[in-house]
Design a protein around this motif. Structure first.
Motif, PDB file in Angstrom:
ATOM      1  N   ALA A 140       2.429  -1.760  -6.573  1.00 58.95           N
ATOM      2  CA  ALA A 140       3.447  -2.049  -5.549  1.00 58.95           C
ATOM      3  C   ALA A 140       3.002  -3.250  -4.731  1.00 58.95           C
ATOM      4  O   ALA A 140       1.797  -3.521  -4.593  1.00 58.95           O
ATOM      5  CB  ALA A 140       3.672  -0.846  -4.639  1.00 58.95           C
TER       6      ALA A 140
ATOM      7  N   ARG B  17       1.971   3.491  -2.659  1.00 61.21           N
ATOM      8  CA  ARG B  17       3.226   2.847  -2.288  1.00 61.21           C
ATOM      9  C   ARG B  17       3.000   2.064  -0.993  1.00 61.21           C
ATOM     10  O   ARG B  17       2.170   2.439  -0.159  1.00 61.21           O
ATOM     11  CB  ARG B  17       4.348   3.870  -2.082  1.00 61.21           C
TER      12      ARG B  17
ATOM     13  N   CYS C  26       9.954   7.944  -2.449  1.00 64.37           N
ATOM     14  CA  CYS C  26      10.621   6.741  -1.946  1.00 64.37           C
ATOM     15  C   CYS C  26      10.616   6.785  -0.423  1.00 64.37           C
ATOM     16  O   CYS C  26      10.702   7.872   0.182  1.00 64.37           O
ATOM     17  CB  CYS C  26      12.048   6.655  -2.486  1.00 64.37           C
TER      18      CYS C  26
END
Length: 906
Positions: free
Chosen positions: A173, A213, A253
């Motif tokens: 990421a 992330r 997410c």
């Protein structure tokens, strides 16, 4: 979507549900599976597993509109979508390829360069120039971290520049904030400079940690780095800021709608505040494979919409406003939650100052009708917009004389209309009985358990309500401000009310504003004598008249009284109250006596007679103001002022000599005070000619104030005594010589010389001072008188040089005078000779010669010639005689005539 259980707080509210396949008209035989979502302004982009892009309009979020479906490349699954509004493009990552599309999906997609196997991509946030038609993206390809710069040119063409930032392997990421590119790998997080390419490790991850992330927050100022279920917040330099967020599950997410962080994972969406508090859980029933997707506008701040996407459904949510959240808590009568929300929103700046006051007032009314009077009044007082008149309906029945003053505010309609206090209490007690009955029946209620366990009686509630209403209306500062300004209050109606309630300060201000100075001053006198700062009742009524009065209270009363006295021309009134004001603060008394705000000044005779003789400072300061500022020329006041100053100096000197054993600092302070006091006396004695010096001399006769005595004897013309004091007592030779210069006679210097050489009273001759005098002024003195004054005991070596120089100067002056005398005689002789020559010189006239005045021919006429060589006939001369004007109209008195022949030749 599954049913949502009731939550204590709803930060997001649902708007609409989308079925992308149905809206796009895709047959059921080829279903769409959502793999990526992005929001940009009011446009929603969806990417599918079959490589398709769908565009929806959320202009009306409750009714989404399908706009377009665009296939990308073959059937490559779309894994990420990033809007690039600065270059009017949409960046799509599909199976390792970078694609570009226009924002409305009106043209086919194109590949961005020849890049393959792209692992991650991120657009730059917080650009230096937001209005520039360019943008930059960070791309991870294989073991390289690349920078791709896109510039929009004419014709909607893009200029693409690519360069390598650093070599990084295993990138999962990316996030790009300002100049810092954050890189997430399975081993940890790193930060690289997009310009220099230098990298630093932020921290490493344990081997058992989940997928890393990284998510920019707060419009690009901060970045969240995910470690399993913990979100570590860092700034653009990789330094931790604030506290970390701990999530209930590991997020798939992350999105942000300031001040909330929204995470999706494990078939639910959780909403957290930035401080880590969990607010809301939205369960989502997923069908099919794929992760749960949550998306918001990349700006984060100012965003209201959130999109939650499963494989086949999309749900639109909107952030609930701060006001609506507070209102919902109040509807449930969850007052603690409402207060907590109010404090949070006030800290985050999400609610205006007026709305904060509005909510406090609304809370107050709800609490009042719930019989929680003390809490209600506390919130009333916190509201800056609520007016005291809104409490009136609880006290008086409508209609009444105050009905028109009550504002008709609707608030949020959560409480009944205000009504008399007795009815509020009766209705509240009925409600309590109903709640107790329901509680016995096993029904949950929202009434406070402590209140139900020990319900107060009607009398107790009534007393509590009255006491708190009085506290709400007891705006003493506002009352005093109104009473002290211009107002239309009727004194007769308020006089007894204010007196009985103990608001004597307000009554005094009211009397003062209405010109009733005598009554106002009488109250201030009482307050200064019997009242403290916080209690305005007469203490004698409570049997405690002996209680000491707070010093600050006395000063306040004296200050307010002085304001009235400064403007009053009533002599009797001013002098009546001057005494107690002076007892508290003498400076205030002086300001009252010397005020220039009154129309007619007070009689000096009455003031001097009224001032206490022990208050010497007031007496002196008033006389000083009377003499210096008012120009008073009465000898009586000049003499009184001089005598008062002289007595003060003598007393200060006596006290200083009496306490000589004090510390150094005290001695310095006393010496400074005496010096200033003597200086004031000396300046006045020198400046004024109206006082009686003999009276002042009588006061200081036995003292050591020799300089003051010298000034007084000088006023009396006693030159010999003045010289004796200056020369012998003070031994100030310079001052003595200066005084002789002011006298202006040589015999004064001779007299001073005699004092130096024969001081008498057993004092040794002052030969040094005598030599100094002869050195400075001996040349102008008569040598014979000087020699006569010289003492036989004076050492010859001290005076020989001075006497010799004096004699030489005397001879020099004599000879110089002879030279000047002879030169003057020679000049006079030359001038007389020149004048004789000028008057006896010959003048030749012809037949053509004319008179310079009348212009007639002279011929054989008598004529006259002037020093400027002008010639006039005798007749014109007779006519002009006495004018001192020549024939050429030249003034012989004003205009100087000069001829070279007139110069003295010797």
């Amino acid at each position: 979507m599954g049913s949502q259980p009731p939550a204590s707080r709803a930060a997001l509210e649902p708007l609409a549900t989308l079925d992308p396949a149905a809206l796009a008209g895709v047959p059921a035989s080829s279903p769409l599976t959502v793999r990526a979502a992005a929001l940009s302004a009011h446009l929603l982009y969806l990417g599918t597993g079959g490589g398709k892009l769908l565009l929806f309009s959320l202009q009306d979020p409750s009714n989404p509109e399908f706009l377009r479906l665009l296939p990308s490349v073959a059937t490559l699954p779309v894994s990420a979508i990033a809007p690039l509004p600065s270059v009017a493009r949409l960046l799509v990552l599909a199976d390792g390829l970078l694609l570009l599309a226009d924002p409305l999906l009106s043209r086919p997609v194109r590949r961005l360069g020849s890049l393959r196997d792209v692992a991650a991509v991120a657009a730059r946030r917080a650009s230096a120039d937001p209005g520039s038609p360019s943008c930059s993206i960070a791309v991870s390809v294989g073991k390289k971290l690349l920078r791709v710069d896109l510039t929009l040119q004419d014709g909607d063409e893009l200029d693409v520049q690519t360069r390598e930032i650093a070599a990084v392997e295993g990138v999962k990421a990316l996030a790009w904030v300002d100049d810092s590119v954050f890189v997430a790998t399975p081993t940890g997080y790193s930060l690289f400079s997009s310009t220099a390419g230098q990298g630093v490790d932020i921290f490493t991850l344990p081997e058992s940690s989940g997928r890393p992330r990284v998510r920019p927050l707060s419009g690009g100022d901060e970045v969240m780095l995910l470690v399993d279920n913990v979100g570590v917040v860092v700034d653009r330099f990789g330094q931790p800021v604030g506290s970390s967020l701990v999530f209930n599950t590991t997020p798939d997410c992350i999105a942000e709608v300031y001040p909330y962080v929204i995470v999706a994972g494990d078939s639910k969406v959780d909403v957290y505040r930035r401080n880590g508090a969990h607010l809301q859980t939205i369960p989502v029933a997923r069908t099919g494979q794929g992760v749960l997707i949550v998306a918001s506008d990349d700006d984060g701040i100012g965003t209201e919409l959130v999109v939650i996407a499963t494989a086949y459904k999309v749900f639109c949510y909107r952030k609930v406003s701060a006001v609506e959240q507070i209102k919902a808590s109040l509807r449930r009568k969850n007052y603690k939650e409402a207060i907590s929300l109010l404090e949070e929103f006030e800290t985050d700046g999400e609610i205006s100052k007026d709305m904060i006051s509005f909510v406090h007032a609304q809370l107050g009314f709800l609490l009042f009708f719930d019989l929680r009077f003390e809490d209600a009044v506390n919130h009333f007082l916190l509201s800056e917009t609520m007016k005291p008149s809104e409490i009136f309906p609880f006290i008086m029945r409508d209609p009444n004389r105050w009905s028109d003053l009550v504002p008709r505010k609707r608030y949020w309609g959560l409480h009944p209309p205000p009504k008399p206090l007795e009815e509020v209490i009766d209705d509240g007690l009925v409600t309590v009985q109903q709640v107790l009955f329901l509680k016995k029946a096993g029904v949950d209620t929202v009434v406070d358990e402590d209140f139900l366990s020990n319900p107060p009686s009607r009398a107790d509630l009534l007393e509590l309500a009255i006491r708190n209403i009085i506290r709400a209306l007891d705006l003493v500062d506002d009352m005093e401000k109104l009473a002290s300004s211009q107002n239309s209050c009727v004194v007769d109606e308020l006089e007894s009310l204010l007196d009985d309630s103990g608001h004597l300060r307000t009554l005094a201000f009211l009397y003062g504003s209405k010109g009733m100075c005598s009554k106002a001053l009488a109250i201030w006198h009482i307050l200064a004598r019997n009242y403290s700062a916080g209690l305005w009742k007469d203490k004698s009524e409570n049997g405690s008249c002996g209680t000491s009065v707070d010093k600050r209270s006395k000063e306040i009363a004296a200050i307010e009284a002085a304001k009235i006295l400064k403007t009053s021309s009533d002599e009797d009134l001013v002098l009546e109250h001057l005494g107690w004001v002076a007892d508290i603060d003498q400076e205030l008394a002086i300001a009252v006596l010397t005020s220039d705000m009154r129309e007619n000044q007070l009689s000096p005779e009455k003031v001097v007679a009224a001032v206490d003789t022990e208050k010497v400072v007031i007496h002196q300061r008033y006389l000083q103001w009377l003499i210096e500022d008012q120009g008073c020329d009465d000898p009586h006041y000049h003499t009184s002022y001089a005598l008062s100053l002289a007595k003060s100096v003598i007393e200060a000197v006596h006290m200083e000599s009496k306490y000589r054993g004090k510390g150094d600092s005290e001695i310095d302070s006393d010496a400074q005070f005496i010096y200033l006091l003597r200086e004031k006396l000396q300046l006045f004695l020198q400046a004024s000619d109206l006082y009686d010096p003999e009276d002042v001399l009588d006061v200081i006769a036995e003292s050591e104030l020799w300089l003051e005595k010298a000034i007084l004897y000088r006023k009396m013309g006693q030159e010999n005594i003045v010289l004796q004091i200056l020369a012998l007592k003070l031994e100030d030779s310079e001052a003595a010589e200066q005084y002789c210069a002011e006298i202006g006679r040589d015999d004064a210097y001779i007299q001073l010389l005699g004092l130096y050489l024969d001081p008498q009273n057993g004092k040794e001759p002052m030969f040094t001072a005598a030599v100094r005098l002869l050195h400075n002024h001996g040349e102008s003195l008569d040598p014979m008188q000087v020699l006569e004054r010289l003492s036989p005991d004076m050492p010859l070596q001290l005076a020989s040089d001075t006497i010799l120089r004096m004699l030489r100067a005397r001879v020099h002056h004599h000879r110089q005078g002879q030279i000047v005398h002879n030169l003057s005689r020679a000049t006079n002789l030359d001038a007389r000779l020149t004048r004789l020559e000028e008057r006896s010189r010959h003048v030749q006239l012809t037949d053509e010669s004319i008179c310079d005045s009348c212009r007639a021919r002279l011929g054989t006429k008598l004529f006259v010639m002037y020093p400027d060589d002008s010639v006039v006939c005798y007749r014109c001369y007779r006519n002009q005689q006495g004018d001192s004007t020549s024939g050429r109209s030249r003034s012989l008195r004003k205009d100087v005539i000069f001829k070279q022949s007139w110069l003295v030749s010797r």
